[in-house]
Design a protein around this motif. Structure first.
Motif, PDB file in Angstrom:
ATOM      1  N   GLN A1713      -0.447   6.522   3.516  1.00 14.81           N
ATOM      2  CA  GLN A1713      -0.845   5.126   3.395  1.00 14.81           C
ATOM      3  C   GLN A1713       0.225   4.417   2.602  1.00 14.81           C
ATOM      4  O   GLN A1713       0.034   4.016   1.468  1.00 14.81           O
ATOM      5  CB  GLN A1713      -2.205   5.030   2.726  1.00 14.81           C
ATOM      6  CG  GLN A1713      -3.249   5.759   3.540  1.00 14.81           C
ATOM      7  CD  GLN A1713      -4.626   5.567   2.974  1.00 14.81           C
ATOM      8  OE1 GLN A1713      -4.827   5.680   1.795  1.00 14.81           O
ATOM      9  NE2 GLN A1713      -5.575   5.262   3.833  1.00 14.81           N
ATOM     10  N   LYS A1754      -5.385   2.199  11.637  1.00 16.68           N
ATOM     11  CA  LYS A1754      -4.567   1.001  11.454  1.00 16.68           C
ATOM     12  C   LYS A1754      -3.909   0.655  12.772  1.00 16.68           C
ATOM     13  O   LYS A1754      -3.794   1.500  13.662  1.00 16.68           O
ATOM     14  CB  LYS A1754      -3.511   1.236  10.378  1.00 16.68           C
ATOM     15  CG  LYS A1754      -2.534   2.348  10.698  1.00 16.68           C
ATOM     16  CD  LYS A1754      -1.429   2.420   9.675  1.00 16.68           C
ATOM     17  CE  LYS A1754      -0.393   3.446  10.102  1.00 16.68           C
ATOM     18  NZ  LYS A1754       0.426   3.939   9.044  1.00 16.68           N
ATOM     19  N   GLU A1763      -7.018  -0.587  16.784  1.00 20.54           N
ATOM     20  CA  GLU A1763      -6.554   0.312  15.735  1.00 20.54           C
ATOM     21  C   GLU A1763      -6.447   1.741  16.248  1.00 20.54           C
ATOM     22  O   GLU A1763      -7.187   2.157  17.121  1.00 20.54           O
ATOM     23  CB  GLU A1763      -7.545   0.273  14.569  1.00 20.54           C
ATOM     24  CG  GLU A1763      -7.605  -1.095  13.908  1.00 20.54           C
ATOM     25  CD  GLU A1763      -8.372  -1.053  12.605  1.00 20.54           C
ATOM     26  OE1 GLU A1763      -9.317  -0.252  12.533  1.00 20.54           O
ATOM     27  OE2 GLU A1763      -8.015  -1.781  11.687  1.00 20.54           O
TER      28      GLU A1763
END
Length: 1941
Positions: A1713, A1754, A1763
């Motif tokens: 991330q 994401k 996503e």
């Protein structure tokens, strides 16, 4: 030489001709027979299979191991009675199809005169011996048959003929489909600071990139790439796979290369399973070879060709030990540390290049400029491991001299196997290849301990390619590029190769790996060997089967060797011709000197001009397809003189090994035939074969020993000879050892080992350094080249030593000519262009005298001129001619190719012998014709001596065609046979006559196209004409006209069989002629009889038959191997009585369907065939491999009484079964391993844990467990089982090695036991160290103890493959229609399937014993198919559970797919389109679908995975089809899997609407079994077995109740132990099914894990479906407090003062991330590396506990539609940085913690050091998910220039993990904010910004530290000022003085 040979072999015959006083040879020859017997009796003799030692058989009975047990009777003569050794048993050598007879090593040839004298008695004696041998071998069954498919032709008795090659079509060079799949998982330890790495994957010229990961040295990708190719195998395997890691690549810049890894595709393909799985590739930098490893990339690479299936290890939760060193991406046996090496390829010169330009241009040039130039501008290009180097271009030269070397720098040993050397012609437009040669590095090096680095030459390599005449568009250009077999000599090139390992430490080394080219010195002429004159002689004995397409212009044949003999386009006359001529003359002189001969002979030699082609002749017509040339008694000859370097030793060496290999191959074929035809004693035959192999090897070693010290050879020659000798020696030893271990039960595995020997031999025999080029034979018509054959020169090379002679030297060989290049692919390549009977001899001119020895006798030589008779003959005239009659008994053929669109053929056979041919009749519409026809060839004239012909008849060719009403008959296959010969003075009677029918394998191209059952006899016609021959019966059948049937003695003995057919139904019939099939019927036919099914009235409504069983009687051969095939045909009845064939199926072997009544004498009912479960079982014995052999020992001692099966103590035989022990207290399943009681271990484990104190594992909570817990637990078990199987296998292998060693060293068995156990321990240690490590890493938190979770079975493949396709009584026969594809291995057969017939067969001899029919409840209508369920339509609820898919083939451009599931059954279709999973190649579906269906109409379930697309139609990724009907009716009960445990609630709830007790009662009733009787104390009795189990169960409320279900279930789980009807019931399971796509047949597109439950609707309804929806990730929050740092390295120099300091801040993120990276504030001006922060990071994340992965969703980019979900391992990264204001911040160091297992932090900063990272494996680790809160010091590390880790700082941090709920309750702030704020850090003054308090800073820094320096500096400045002033003022002052102011 002669005496040496005598001393070695003990026996020698010399024959020589005498000469008169003019030195002319006269027709008298002298034969001397020398025998040598040394005192110690060691002199051996190895002729004709005479062995000195007879193997002593333990039974005391002498076994014929060396006999060919295949030939039931023996044909041919040539026997030598062996010496009797044991008592007086002679070792008989049966000639005929013996395995030795193909190749006699060191055969003592008797002289011709001898032969004539000893002729008749020899033959008579032969007969007696034959009979005797047969009696001894117990082979007098009248009906034995030999499967002569291979052996019939390949063996021969005498030495005059060599065997033909059966397969015709060139296989190489034809493109095939390949798919390369590469998964890049992650990279580690990349060198470089704070990089943004991308991995680039290249295969050949295709490139694909992964996504970019930001600022990390260990990116995690898990991305999957697929490359599809359609190229020939050679091209594919030479492609390079290249993985490179690139740093910070983006749209604008290409990034910098970190490192690469290269390997060729062939290396991957040669791995087991064609793949590397989860291996680490080492990256190295190609521009800097002094640097070490640049990092590692973990990847999977798999190469799949058509029809390969790849076993992927199970993909579930991977807790991989990150043992990089142990899992490197390198093939077995290559060291992890590879060194850099230089590969020098030296290119010296070339000869004999062809013209590469048209001569028109050249003539124009010549006219203008007046110079004659060679028409080729050659240069050489070398390719290796993806790099190319070229030499300079030599303008206009047919004999260019380069003397240059091309240097490659590559890691050694290289992972690229071949160097490609190509001569190219430089041209203004485009360069073309002239010829290509591949150097295989494995052949020119040896990696053993006594091995050698790759080395070659200097040696000439020969290049072959297209024909030499230059055309602008060469249709065979591919051949010049090295694809396919070259059809003509192109050039030869002198090269050498050397390798030098580099010492990368030395300073003067060149760092880059670019290819360099530099000149080298010339090498001397003699370096490659002395020039010798060679003589090649050929004689054409017969030319038949010439394709009529050629036209009837005169035909001639041309033989060439190199450019010699090639008159049309051969030697391009070089402008330097004079040189060549001179060389030739020197040669002549030299020869004279050597031979030291008289003048006459030299003169003769001098005018020996070559005659290389036969005179043209007009062909005669043989039949519709073929011509022949009328050679009759005049046989044309050719001869060629040529000069080559004398490197015969190389070829001799190859020949010796080839001969051993041929002999071995033939023996192994024999053994396979013996096994296939289930003859007795295959093990004896195999022992004989191994015996021969070891003798051959030792013989090789003695022969090779002679040339160890020969001078003048290249390094490779010497090294290769040594290594060959070592290999052969060890092979001989191994063969000896294996021979002693061949037992009846180990034959198959030892056969595999022997096949490895064969491959090794073939590999060794292939000589990498060429010498004499191959010989080409071209058929010319009208001065055009039509067809060719290529014969390796080593095969016809002559040597004095028999073993070294080529296998076809001086023998008559049947040669088939084929079309050149691509013309030979496909149908054109199947037909023969011409068949030659050809005699060839090649040798030194000086040993020419016996070049005619091998020809059939009885000829006179006719020479070209009447001069000297030293000249070779131009023709041979045969004055001896024999007349024969050939009888071809054509009985039947089976499994022919379909040649018509109906899926059948109208076959006939054409038999060719000599120049005659005949055809059988045409049988319409069959693939298995029974012609039963005798073809008689009268007046066949053969030339030569009768006796020789008897031993060695020419071969018969049989071709099969499909008759078409229009157009030419279509070719469908060919086979060869040898006739059995009867001379006129031999009786026609046993043992050789009448001959037996034998099977001959039919080939079309390279594919096997069926078998022919026939016999051939050749009878000599004596003085009395045909009257003397055995009489022929006339045509018996008036309908067949004049056709003769096969006579009685030859056709098989018949007896009466009844064939019962079970007609069940038809499925999936496709349209025929656009109309649907509506009223089908099935016709069954076998041997002319048959039966028809009932007509299905309406196929749509009900495709099943109304009448189930019908039968017919038929006369079949007694011998099962001769049974004709049974044909199943489906016809559709249309209006007006028309019948249309829908499709057909031929059951080629009926053996599986033969019913054998139960054997009463055998009390073991488990193996006797009964009417199993009422259903007929058609095999002998129980229809399924029984899992438990253990019962036999105990139970059958008292079969009458009850047998108690107690489940506690099982006998130790069952090793890997899991036994379920149910105790009354709980529902626990204890896994008991039968060898050591694991439950004890469990207890110990638990105890240990308790001692661990705080980390006591709480009992797993029932509520937490769900179906996935069960699934993951099962996968663990699956993995463990695989491991234990591997271990067991390895252990068995070790045991075997020990046994071998023991036999060798003669250890007593008890010592062996000790040793074995020690070895075991060692092995266990090895094995367990890995496991221990992973356990240590997990420490206390290994998953909940295994015993708690109930498990299911995870099958690694389809369920049906585990259960024999569920064809226990209902078989499925595919119906075919349409032509068989010409592709290899019928890959296209699937397209020809037009439907399926379901049913079964059962055959038995007719008077069946009464017992069966008398049994109770016997229904005579059903015959053998008793109590079969009815086939009325039945309604079923089908519940399909789809768990997940793995490794899907990417469908979108981004290399991903958006998969969703579609389920079709009949008309109903369920599309799960809205639930597609975005951008996933390993989606977890976790869904169940309910569909109602009616069998039989809807019985084929299709589960497909589609790729969702926003625009356009969705693409099919792959699909799998399941036949539900067979599962539903199978006795394995595949409707709903039986769970291992019964519970009424919870995750393991019972799924079946019927409880175990009901199922058990039903099975007992159906099987007519007594039981079940439930007794007290948890016992149940079924049949005569007693089972035990628990009797209580808990309901939801925790109340205990009595129940019988556990007992019933324990019986069901052991149902296979029930006598007579027992079989393994399908357990609760998950099956893994490959997904296939019709567009890419045979290549797996991914796998699907799923299972199917079926519930009949007339039963109680099942409960709701189990919830298997994917686990929802759990939300967590990780709070990281950075308290302090210490010892951070100081990067900057302080402003003004230059003091070292750093402006420290810490950055952190949870791996992957990258967006959520968080930074602390900056601690300015730290002078000691200490920083104080008190700063909090907060990372929320979603986590899957079971898989230990973080889930991130994401969008991939701003253009993404939705996503994408990623799964990544939970890793916390912390980095320490130095803040800069005007430039980029400097990265100082980082640490990455895997939250599941990371080292515990140190208590103080002092204790924190590098070892915490270095020895991560050894240190105890903790998991934040268990600990929740951890505080400590961890080191920051970075890598310095030398790639060493260095400590760059320490951080004190606190990690705190809370769940999302807890986080809501007690929130915290980021940094030092509210809520729960942290106090401000206490930082020293220095950390203030200098421009906030400049004076303060100045005072602090400068005055504090530098006051003395400042004072000194001031003093210095004053001094300087004064000096300056002084200098400034001097000039003026001086002037003043001088001027005298």
């Amino acid at each position: 030489m002669v005496l040496q040979k005598v001393a070695e072999e003990g026996h020698l015959e010399l024959t020589d001709t005498l000469i008169d006083d003019n030195n002319m040879s006269i027709k008298t020859s002298v034969t001397i027979d020398i025998r040598y017997q040394p005192m110690d009796g060691t002199g051996g003799m190895w002729s004709d299979g005479e062995f000195l030692d007879v193997p002593d058989d333990r039974d005391g009975m002498f076994a014929f191991e060396t006999d060919s047990l295949l030939s039931g009777q023996s044909h041919g003569s040539g026997t030598s009675p062996g010496r009797s050794l044991q008592g007086s048993i002679p070792t008989f050598r049966k000639a005929g199809r013996g395995v030795f007879s193909a190749m006699k090593l060191g055969k003592a040839k008797s002289s011709k005169d001898d032969h004539k004298r000893g002729d008749e008695p020899a033959i008579l004696e032969m007969e007696d011996l034959d009979k005797k041998a047969m009696r001894l071998a117990g082979m007098l069954e009248p009906d034995t048959i030999s499967l002569a498919s291979v052996t019939a032709v390949t063996t021969n008795v005498s030495n005059k003929r060599s065997k033909p090659d059966i397969k015709m079509e060139p296989s190489s060079g034809r493109p095939v489909d390949y798919q390369i799949s590469i998964t890049v998982i992650e990279a580690r330890q990349l060198i470089g600071l704070n990089m943004d790495p991308v991995v680039c994957v290249e295969v050949g010229d295709d490139k694909k990139y992964t996504s970019m990961k930001e600022s990390t040295n260990c990116p995690y990708y898990n991305e999957y790439f697929v490359f599809d190719f359609h190229v020939p195998p050679d091209v594919m395997f030479d492609k390079i796979i290249k993985l490179s890691v690139i740093h910070s690549k983006n749209l604008l810049r290409s990034g910098t290369l970190v490192g690469t890894f290269k390997m060729d595709v062939g290396t991957v393909y040669s791995q087991p399973e064609h793949q590397f799985y989860h291996k680490w590739a080492i990256l190295s930098d190609p521009d800097d070879i002094t640097a070490g490893c640049k990092g590692y990339v973990k990847c999977d690479i798999a190469v799949v060709g058509k029809g390969d299936n790849i076993k992927t290890p199970h993909k579930a939760n991977e807790t991989d030990e990150d043992d990089i060193e142990g899992n490197l991406l390198l093939p077995e046996g290559i060291p992890a540390e590879r060194q850099w090496a230089r590969f020098y390829v030296k290119i010296h010169r070339a000869e004999g290049l062809p013209k590469m330009n048209t001569s028109i241009m050249a003539n124009v040039k010549k006219a203008f400029i007046g110079e004659n130039r060679d028409l080729v501008d050659p240069y050489v290009q070398v390719q290796f491991s993806g790099q190319k180097g070229k030499t300079s271009v030599q303008k206009s030269s047919y004999e260019p001299i380069w003397n240059e070397q091309v240097i490659f720098t590559e890691l050694f040993p290289p992972l690229c196997k071949r160097i490609k050397v190509q001569i190219r012609d430089s041209d203004k437009v485009n360069d073309v290849a002239i010829g290509t040669h591949f150097i295989d590095l494995r052949k020119i090096s040896n990696d053993g301990d006594k091995g050698f680095l790759p080395t070659l030459g200097p040696a000439w390599v020969n290049m072959y390619g297209s024909t030499r005449q230059y055309t602008l568009m060469d249709e065979h250009q591919d051949l010049n590029d090295g694809l396919g077999e070259g059809v003509s000599f192109r050039a030869r090139l002198l090269i050498s190769v050397a390798v030098e390992i580099l010492d990368t430490t030395s300073p003067e080394i060149i760092c880059s790996t670019d290819v360099q080219v530099e000149p080298v010195s010339n090498i001397s002429e003699s370096a490659t060997g002395k020039m010798e004159e060679f003589f090649l002689f050929g004689s054409f004995l017969e030319a038949t089967m010439i394709d009529r397409k050629i036209g009837d212009k005169p035909i001639s044949f041309e033989i060439t060797i190199g450019n010699y003999g090639n008159h049309i386009d051969g030697v391009s006359k070089s402008s330097s011709v004079k040189k060549k001529k001179k060389e030739g003359e020197d040669q002549e002189e030299e020869n004279e000197l050597i031979q030291n001969s008289s003048e006459d002979e030299a003169d003769e030699d001098a005018d020996l001009t070559s005659v290389s082609s036969t005179p043209p002749m007009k062909p005669f017509i043989t039949d519709r397809n073929y011509f022949h040339l009328p050679y009759f008694e005049k046989k044309p000859c050719v001869y060629i003189k040529s000069w080559w370097q004398d490197q015969r030793r190389r070829l001799y060496n190859s020949n010796m090994m080839d001969k051993i290999a041929d002999k071995l191959e033939e023996g192994l074929n024999d053994v396979q035939e013996v096994i296939k035809t289930e003859k007795a004693f295959p093990e004896r035959r195999l022992r004989g074969v191994l015996e021969e192999l070891s003798i051959g090897c030792s013989r090789y070693v003695t022969l090779a020993n002679k040339d160890v010290n020969l001078a003048g050879r290249t390094k490779l020659d010497r090294e290769r000879l040594k290594s060959c000798m070592r290999e052969m020696d060890s092979m001989g030893q191994q063969a000896k050892q294996i021979r002693t271990q061949v037992k009846k039960n180990t034959v198959k595995e030892k056969l595999k080992l022997a096949q490895n020997f064969l491959q090794r031999l073939r590999f060794l025999a292939d000589e990498p350094q060429h010498s004499i080029p191959d010989v080409f034979i071209w058929m010319m018509s009208n001065n055009k080249r039509i067809a060719y054959a290529r014969i390796p020169s080593k095969d016809i090379l002559y040597s004095v030593v028999d073993e070294e002679t080529g296998k076809d030297c001086g023998k008559v060989k049947a040669v088939f000519l084929k079309l050149p290049g691509k013309k030979g692919f496909g149908p054109a390549g199947w037909t023969v262009q011409a068949k030659l009977e050809l005699y060839l001899w090649l040798g030194l001119n000086k040993s020419r005298k016996n070049f005619l020895h091998g020809l059939p006798n009885g000829f006179e030589e006719i020479r070209a001129t009447k001069m000297g008779h030293g000249l070779p003959p131009v023709t041979l005239v045969y004055d001896m001619k024999q007349v024969f009659q050939l009888r071809a008994h054509m009985y039947q053929a089976r499994s022919l190719f379909a040649a018509d669109s109906s899926g059948l053929s109208d076959p006939f056979a054409r038999v060719f012998f000599s120049s005659q041919s005949q055809v059988t009749e045409v049988l319409n519409e069959t693939l298995c014709p029974t012609w039963d026809q005798l073809l008689v060839f009268d007046d066949v004239e053969l030339f030569g001596e009768a006796t020789e012909l008897r031993d060695d008849p020419p071969i018969i060719v049989v071709e099969f065609y499909d008759q078409d009403t229009v157009g030419k008959a279509e070719f469908i296959g060919r086979t060869f046979a040898k006739p059995i010969i009867k001379m006129r003075d031999e009786p026609y009677g046993p043992p050789r006559f009448p001959p037996q029918l034998e099977y001959y394998q039919i080939y079309r191209g390279n594919s096997i196209a069926g078998e022919l059952l026939a016999a051939f006899e050749l009878l000599q016609v004596g003085q009395g004409g045909r009257a003397d021959l055995p009489p022929l019966e006339g045509p018996t059948d008036s309908e067949r006209g004049p056709i003769l049937p096969v006579p009685l003695g030859i056709r098989p003995v018949l007896s009466r069989y009844r064939i019962e057919v079970l007609f069940w139904g038809l499925r999936d019939l496709k349209r025929i002629n656009l109309a649907q099939v509506d009223r089908p019927r099935v016709d069954i036919e076998c041997a002319g009889r048959g039966v028809q099914s009932a007509l299905i009235q309406n196929y749509k409504k009900n495709p099943n038959f109304s009448t189930l069983v019908k039968w017919f009687e038929v006369d079949l051969p007694e011998n099962e191997l001769l049974h004709p095939p049974l044909n199943i045909r489906v016809v559709d009845c249309r209006a007006f009585g028309r019948y249309i064939l829908v499709g057909s199926h031929a059951v080629s072997t009926l053996r599986h369907f033969i019913y054998s009544p139960p054997d009463k004498s055998c009390n073991n009912w488990a193996t006797a065939a009964k009417l199993m479960n009422g259903y007929m079982v058609l095999t002998n014995g129980c229809s399924q491999a029984r899992s438990s052999p253990s019962l036999s020992s105990r139970t059958f001692s008292r079969p009458a009484g009850d047998v108690s099966v107690s489940l506690e103590a099982e006998p130790p035989i069952r090793k890997m079964d899991t036994v379920v022990k149910l105790d009354a207290m709980s529902d626990a399943v204890v896994k008991v391993d039968m060898n050591e009681d694991e439950s004890d271990k469990e207890k110990k484990k638990k105890k240990k844990k308790k001692k661990g104190g705080a980390e006591e594992e709480e009992e797993t909570d029932e509520r937490v467990l769900d179906w996935w817990s069960k699934y993951f637990a099962s996968i663990e078990t699956l993995k463990e089982n695989l491991r234990s199987q591997e271990a067991a296998q390895a252990e068995a292998e070790e045991r075997e090695d020990l046994e071998i060693a023991a036999e060798a060293a003669d250890i007593r068995p008890d010592d062996l036991h000790l040793k074995g156990s020690k070895m075991k321990e060692r092995f266990k240690e090895k094995k367990s160290s890995k496991q221990k490590r992973s356990q240590a890493a997990d420490g206390s938190e290994k998953r909940p103890p295994k015993a708690r979770v109930d498990e299911l079975v995870v099958y690694n493949r389809e369920l049906e493959s585990e259960y024999g396709n569920f064809e226990d009584w209902l078989h499925t026969f595919n119906l075919y229609r349409g032509k068989a594809g010409d592709d290899d291995e019928h890959a296209l057969d699937d397209d020809r399937i037009v439907g399926r017939f379901k049913g079964s067969l059962c055959m038995y001899k007719v008077p069946l014993s009464q017992e069966i029919t008398r049994e109770a409840g016997y229904d005579p209508n059903m015959g053998m198919f008793q109590s079969i369920p009815h086939n009325d339509p039945i309604h079923v609820l089908v519940r399909v559970y789809v768990v997940r898919a793995t490794d899907l083939h990417p469908a979108d451009i981004n290399g991903k797919a958006d998969p969703y599931v579609v389920i079709k059954l009949g008309k109903s279709e369920v599309k799960d389109k809205e639930n597609y999973i975005s951008k996933q190649l390993n989606p977890v579906f976790g869904k169940s679908f309910d569909i109602e269906a009616t069998f039989p109409m809807e019985s084929m379930l299709t589960v497909s995975v589609y790729d969702w697309d926003l625009v356009g139609t969705d693409d099919l990724i792959g699909e799998t089809k399941i036949d539900l009907e067979n599962r539903f009716y199978s006795k394995f009960r595949a409707t709903c899997g039986i769970a291992s445990n019964y519970s009424m609630h919870g995750y393991n709830i019972w799924r079946d609407p019927m409880k175990p007790s009901q199922i058990l009662a039903k099975l007992c009733k159906e099987g007519k079994i007594d039981g079940p009787h439930y007794g007290p104390g948890g016992k149940v009795k079924v049949a005569n077995r007693i089972f035990t189990g628990a009797t209580e169960i808990e309901d939801e409320n925790g109340l205990k109740k009595q129940t019988e279900e556990h007992l019933a279930l324990s019986v069901l789980n052991h149902w296979e132990e029930i006598p007579r009807v027992g079989c393994k019931l399908v357990p609760e399971h998950v099956e893994t099914r490959p997904l296939l796509n019709p567009d890419k047949p045979g290549i797996e597109q991914g796998r699907l894990e799923m299972w199917v439950d079926m519930f009949p609707m007339d039963m109680p309804a099942p409960g709701p479906a189990i919830d298997i929806s994917p686990r929802k990730p759990k939300s967590f929050e990780l709070r990281v407090i950075i308290w302090n740092t210490d010892d951070v390295i100081l990067e900057d120099d302080a402003f003004l003062t230059g003091e070292k300091m750093s402006d420290i801040y810490v950055r952190g993120w949870l791996k992957g991330q990258q967006e959520d990276k968080q930074d602390t504030d900056v601690h300015y001006h730290s002078l000691t590396g200490e920083g104080n922060f008190n700063w909090r990071f907060v990372f929320p994340f979603d986590y899957l506990v079971a898989e230990e992965k973080i889930i991130i969703s994401k969008k991939e980019s701003m253009f993404s539609w939705d996503e994408t979900e990623y799964k990544i391992p939970p890793r916390l990264t912390m980095q320490v940085w130095d803040a800069d204001h005007f430039s980029a911040d400097d990265f100082l160091g980082a640490i990455e913690l895997d939250l599941n297992r990371f080292p515990r932090g140190a208590k103080t900063a002092k204790q924190c050091n590098l070892d915490m990272i270095r020895n991560e494996q050894e240190l105890p680790t903790i998991s934040i998910f268990k600990q929740k809160r951890v505080k400590g010091w961890w080191p920051f590390v970075a890598r310095d220039e030398n790639d060493e880790m260095e400590l760059t700082g320490k951080v004190e941090a606190e990690l705190h993990l809370v769940t999302a709920e807890e986080a809501e309750k007690s929130p915290v702030g980021l940094g030092r904010n509210e809520p729960d704020p942290l106090e401000k850090p206490n930082r020293p003054d220095t950390s203030l910004m200098w421009f906030l308090g400049p004076l303060k800073s100045l005072r602090y820094f400068i005055w504090h530290n530098y006051r003395w320096l400042i004072l000194k500096a001031l003093g210095l400045i004053l001094l300087l000022l004064m000096l300056g002033l002084f200098l400034y003022s001097i000039p003026g002052y001086l002037v003043k003085k001088i001027l005298g102011a």
